[in-house]
Design an enzyme around this catalytic site. Structure first.
Site, PDB file in Angstrom:
ATOM      1  CB  CYS A 101     -25.340 -74.129 -35.599  1.00 58.16           C
ATOM      2  SG  CYS A 101     -26.350 -74.912 -36.852  1.00 58.16           S
ATOM      3  CE  LYS A 140     -27.680 -63.065 -32.459  1.00 58.83           C
ATOM      4  NZ  LYS A 140     -26.491 -63.782 -32.920  1.00 58.83           N
ATOM      5  CG  ASN A 202     -28.997 -60.558 -36.279  1.00 56.39           C
ATOM      6  OD1 ASN A 202     -28.255 -61.534 -36.190  1.00 56.39           O
ATOM      7  ND2 ASN A 202     -28.528 -59.327 -36.261  1.00 56.39           N
ATOM      8  N   GLY A 203     -29.307 -59.526 -39.206  1.00 52.69           N
ATOM      9  CA  GLY A 203     -28.321 -59.762 -40.257  1.00 52.69           C
ATOM     10  C   GLY A 203     -28.233 -58.618 -41.239  1.00 52.69           C
ATOM     11  CG  ASP A 204     -25.581 -58.323 -44.023  1.00 59.73           C
ATOM     12  OD1 ASP A 204     -24.715 -58.479 -43.141  1.00 59.73           O
ATOM     13  OD2 ASP A 204     -25.460 -58.746 -45.183  1.00 59.73           O
TER      14      ASP A 204
HETATM   15  C1  FMN Z   1     -17.358 -59.596 -33.667  1.00 56.63           C
HETATM   16  C2  FMN Z   1     -18.657 -60.335 -33.520  1.00 56.63           C
HETATM   17  C3  FMN Z   1     -18.981 -60.910 -32.314  1.00 56.63           C
HETATM   18  C4  FMN Z   1     -20.190 -61.611 -32.171  1.00 56.63           C
HETATM   19  N1  FMN Z   1     -20.505 -62.138 -30.964  1.00 56.63           N
HETATM   20  C5  FMN Z   1     -21.686 -62.778 -30.800  1.00 56.63           C
HETATM   21  C6  FMN Z   1     -22.078 -63.298 -29.538  1.00 56.63           C
HETATM   22  O1  FMN Z   1     -21.389 -63.143 -28.526  1.00 56.63           O
HETATM   23  N2  FMN Z   1     -23.255 -63.952 -29.450  1.00 56.63           N
HETATM   24  C7  FMN Z   1     -24.088 -64.123 -30.552  1.00 56.63           C
HETATM   25  O2  FMN Z   1     -25.152 -64.714 -30.429  1.00 56.63           O
HETATM   26  N3  FMN Z   1     -23.764 -63.601 -31.731  1.00 56.63           N
HETATM   27  C8  FMN Z   1     -22.599 -62.933 -31.882  1.00 56.63           C
HETATM   28  N4  FMN Z   1     -22.286 -62.394 -33.093  1.00 56.63           N
HETATM   29  C9  FMN Z   1     -23.281 -62.436 -34.174  1.00 56.63           C
HETATM   30  C10 FMN Z   1     -24.128 -61.166 -34.127  1.00 56.63           C
HETATM   31  O3  FMN Z   1     -24.881 -61.046 -32.950  1.00 56.63           O
HETATM   32  C11 FMN Z   1     -25.094 -61.117 -35.327  1.00 56.63           C
HETATM   33  O4  FMN Z   1     -25.949 -62.216 -35.267  1.00 56.63           O
HETATM   34  C12 FMN Z   1     -24.369 -61.111 -36.653  1.00 56.63           C
HETATM   35  O5  FMN Z   1     -23.234 -60.282 -36.615  1.00 56.63           O
HETATM   36  C13 FMN Z   1     -25.284 -60.662 -37.792  1.00 56.63           C
HETATM   37  O6  FMN Z   1     -25.825 -59.400 -37.510  1.00 56.63           O
HETATM   38  P1  FMN Z   1     -25.178 -58.017 -38.053  1.00 56.63           P
HETATM   39  O7  FMN Z   1     -25.036 -58.165 -39.543  1.00 56.63           O
HETATM   40  O8  FMN Z   1     -26.189 -56.981 -37.657  1.00 56.63           O
HETATM   41  O9  FMN Z   1     -23.864 -57.862 -37.377  1.00 56.63           O
HETATM   42  C14 FMN Z   1     -21.071 -61.731 -33.262  1.00 56.63           C
HETATM   43  C15 FMN Z   1     -20.734 -61.147 -34.476  1.00 56.63           C
HETATM   44  C16 FMN Z   1     -19.548 -60.458 -34.613  1.00 56.63           C
HETATM   45  C17 FMN Z   1     -19.249 -59.799 -35.923  1.00 56.63           C
END
Ligand code: FMN
Length: 412
Positions: A101, A140, A202-204
């Site tokens: 952010c 991202k 992206n998200g969930d």
């Molecule tokens: C354990 C974990 C590690 C993550 N590491 C990163 C990361 O290295 N870089 C990033 O941009 N987002 C990271 N995220 C965020 C995910 O890429 C994603 O944006 C977020 O989990 C929402 O998507 P989802 O609901 O499909 O997991 C991480 C999320 C989790 C839960």
């Protein structure tokens, strides 16, 4: 779909998950199929330039792990540029920039001219990277700091002008962390604000229906899946199938392809089914066969074993097993009763110990099966439902909740 100069075989992406999206997991996802592009965990640009072995391990890859994007993190323009050049020389297909952010300071002081200063700085950093490499550079981000500061549309536009090939947007604010609902309207605003580049929502996304809803309601060009893939590495294949069925159905009705930017039917580059399969699907598009069945227990076990083998191949037996202690429980979330497994798998030190734990668990689990070998209905895990698909429900209805991670959400 296209991402700059790169043509992808599907518009489904594996999101970066630090600590999880390593080479073994990406290979598991690729072997099952359906993902167009996978991304590494985030990697510090300076560590790469310093040839830090841990950073190099994060970008370890092989031909079967392609196309691959590396996610870079850093705020020094020269370092980000030089790391991008290094990755390009290694044959990496795309670079993603972790924006976390970046407008935090701005949000704290309430926006105004400081916001443009921050945007200009970020855009300059991106311009330096884009100008240095031929491979696509993407970014991202989250929607913004909080609901009163949804800065992603402005940031996305500024980055488009700076030359990024695509934007990934997690539909939550920094303040939300991983709680609350993914804001599809917020993603839609980003889609509507950029001019030409693809926006990937992206998200969930934890089921194919959630992917379709995100496509349909946001107009995004692709969706990226993180935790959902860890529960279920089959999600890409099942989502692609589901979207293809709808795409065929609408073509079947109108006699032509109606896919436009902003529709789940816009699967221009997804593999087309062979003619007999297509006929079968067209015939069935109104039936309940749109979803491929969830993988069986035996298939989940097969893939979990394969995942451990790959962990051992890439990290060695000791470290691979230790790392797998936190991986195996994700598979177990869809096993039905699994406390016996989880309790023991967090202590494994060797492949043989893992196989012992698994064999004992498979025997223990038999008490929950019916005569056909399936879990009795009352022991089956509840359906996975995305935050943005939940309806008001009676308190008695069980729903699987996607776990909230521990970790630095300010950079995720
Ligand atoms: C354990 C974990 C590690 C993550 N590491 C990163 C990361 O290295 N870089 C990033 O941009 N987002 C990271 N995220 C965020 C995910 O890429 C994603 O944006 C977020 O989990 C929402 O998507 P989802 O609901 O499909 O997991 C991480 C999320 C989790 C839960």
């Amino acid at each position: 779909m296209r991402l700059g100069s790169l043509t992808l075989t599907s518009n489904l992406f594996l999101s970066p998950l630090a600590g999880y999206t390593n080479l073994p997991f990406r290979l598991v996802v690729r072997e099952i199929g359906g993902a167009g592009l996978c991304t590494t965990d985030l990697v510090n640009a300076r560590s790469l330039l310093e040839k830090n072995p841990k950073a190099f391990k994060l970008i370890e890859t092989r031909p079967a792990d392609s196309p691959l994007a590396v996610q870079l993190f850093g705020s020094v323009p020269e370092e980000m540029r030089d790391a991008a050049l290094m990755l390009e020389s290694f044959g990496i297909a795309a670079i993603d920039i972790n924006m976390g952010c970046p407008v935090r300071k701005v949000c704290n002081v309430g926006g105004g001219s400081a916001m443009m200063t921050e945007l200009n700085k970020t855009a300059a950093l991106v311009r330096g990277m884009v100008g240095a490499v031929k491979i696509p550079v993407t970014a991202k981000m989250r929607l913004g700091w909080d609901d009163d500061n949804l800065t992603a549309p402005d940031l996305a536009r500024a980055l488009e002008d700076a030359g990024v090939a695509g934007i990934f947007v997690h539909g939550r604010t920094r303040e939300q962390g991983f709680g609350g609902t993914v804001n599809l309207a917020g993603i839609r605003k980003v889609v509507d604000t950029v001019k030409n580049i693809p926006v990937i929502g992206n998200g969930d996304i934890i089921a194919p229906q959630a992917a379709k809803k995100m496509f349909d309601e946001t107009g995004c060009a692709g969706v990226s899946i993180g935790r959902g893939a860890f529960y279920d590495p089959w999600i890409f294949q099942r989502t692609l199938h589901y979207l293809n069925v709808f795409s065929l159905a609408s073509r079947g009705r109108s006699g032509e392809r109606v896919g436009v930017r902003g529709s789940s039917e816009n699967l221009a580059s997804s593999p087309q089914p062979s003619p007999p399969l297509r006929e079968e699907r067209e015939k069935n598009f109104d039936l309940d066969g749109k979803l491929l069945p969830e993988p069986s227990f035996a298939e989940r076990v097969r893939v979990m074993r394969r995942h451990l083998d790959l962990m051992i191949e890439v990290f060695g037996e000791e470290l691979g097993c230790r790392m797998f202690r936190k991986v195996a429980p994700w598979y177990a979330k869809r096993f039905g009763p699994c406390h016996e497994f989880n309790k023991k798998v967090v202590r494994i030190a060797t492949r043989a110990e893992f196989h012992d734990v698994l064999d004992n668990y498979i025997r223990w689990r038999r008490q929950f099966l019916d005569e056909t070998g399936e879990l009795q209905p009352r022991f089956r895990p509840p359906p996975m439902v995305a935050s943005f698909m939940r309806e008001p429900e009676p308190a008695s209805t069980r729903r699987e909740q996607i776990p909230v991670p521990k970790g630095p959400v300010e950079v995720w």
